[in-house]
Design a protein around this motif. Structure first.
Motif, PDB file in Angstrom:
ATOM      1  N   ASN A  37     202.683 -34.742  68.585  1.00  0.00           N
ATOM      2  CA  ASN A  37     203.825 -33.856  68.845  1.00  0.00           C
ATOM      3  C   ASN A  37     203.879 -32.712  67.839  1.00  0.00           C
ATOM      4  N   ILE A  39     201.317 -31.372  66.329  1.00  0.00           N
ATOM      5  CA  ILE A  39     200.242 -30.451  66.700  1.00  0.00           C
ATOM      6  C   ILE A  39     200.692 -29.565  67.856  1.00  0.00           C
ATOM      7  N   ALA A  40     201.327 -30.177  68.853  1.00  0.00           N
ATOM      8  CA  ALA A  40     201.768 -29.411  70.030  1.00  0.00           C
ATOM      9  C   ALA A  40     202.827 -28.372  69.669  1.00  0.00           C
ATOM     10  N   VAL A  43     201.118 -25.894  65.979  1.00  0.00           N
ATOM     11  CA  VAL A  43     199.810 -25.231  65.977  1.00  0.00           C
ATOM     12  C   VAL A  43     199.800 -24.213  67.118  1.00  0.00           C
ATOM     13  N   SER A  45     197.380 -22.048  68.324  1.00  0.00           N
ATOM     14  CA  SER A  45     196.187 -21.837  69.123  1.00  0.00           C
ATOM     15  C   SER A  45     195.898 -23.048  70.014  1.00  0.00           C
ATOM     16  N   THR A  46     195.694 -22.787  71.303  1.00  0.00           N
ATOM     17  CA  THR A  46     195.417 -23.865  72.245  1.00  0.00           C
ATOM     18  C   THR A  46     194.115 -24.583  71.902  1.00  0.00           C
ATOM     19  N   GLN A  49     194.749 -26.735  68.922  1.00  0.00           N
ATOM     20  CA  GLN A  49     195.561 -27.881  69.345  1.00  0.00           C
ATOM     21  C   GLN A  49     194.682 -28.959  69.958  1.00  0.00           C
ATOM     22  N   ALA A  53     194.077 -32.584  68.338  1.00  0.00           N
ATOM     23  CA  ALA A  53     194.502 -33.732  69.149  1.00  0.00           C
ATOM     24  C   ALA A  53     193.328 -34.671  69.406  1.00  0.00           C
TER      25      ALA A  53
END
Length: 107
Positions: A37, A39-40, A43, A45-46, A49, A53
């Motif tokens: 959570n 990280i989502a 962070v 940048s996709t 992330q 993850a």
């Protein structure tokens, strides 16, 4: 009755399904959820992330395989399957994200 014993008895549902030597394991999935959570949310940048993850999920999967914390063998297998499914889902999402990014790039 001793107050400590009442607290232990009241909170036993946290550790009831685990082997005695790893009764603390319930904190590990909670830490995994907290990290995912975080990280989502934090962070931007996709791609980063997804990378972070994946690292969290691989480490969790490895730890679970090493510790096998549940008293019942089928519960360990179920958790292993769920962890692998999470990794697979993340992989599919990353592939689709890359595919969509390449497909919809402006020329």
């Amino acid at each position: 009755m001793n107050r400590t014993w009442v607290n232990i008895k009241a909170s036993r549902f946290y550790y009831l399904g685990y082997r005695d030597e790893v009764a603390w394991w319930e904190a590990v999935p909670k830490l995994r959820a907290l990290l995912l959570n975080g990280i989502a949310v934090f962070v931007p940048s996709t791609g980063l992330q997804a990378t972070l993850a994946a690292i969290v999920l691989v480490v969790y999967h490895w730890l679970h395989e090493q510790v096998q914390p549940f008293a019942a063998r089928q519960h360990n297998r179920l958790e292993t399957s769920a962890s692998a499914a999470g990794l697979f889902t993340l992989l599919v999402c990353v592939v689709l994200w890359i595919w969509a990014g390449e497909r919809f790039q402006p020329n």
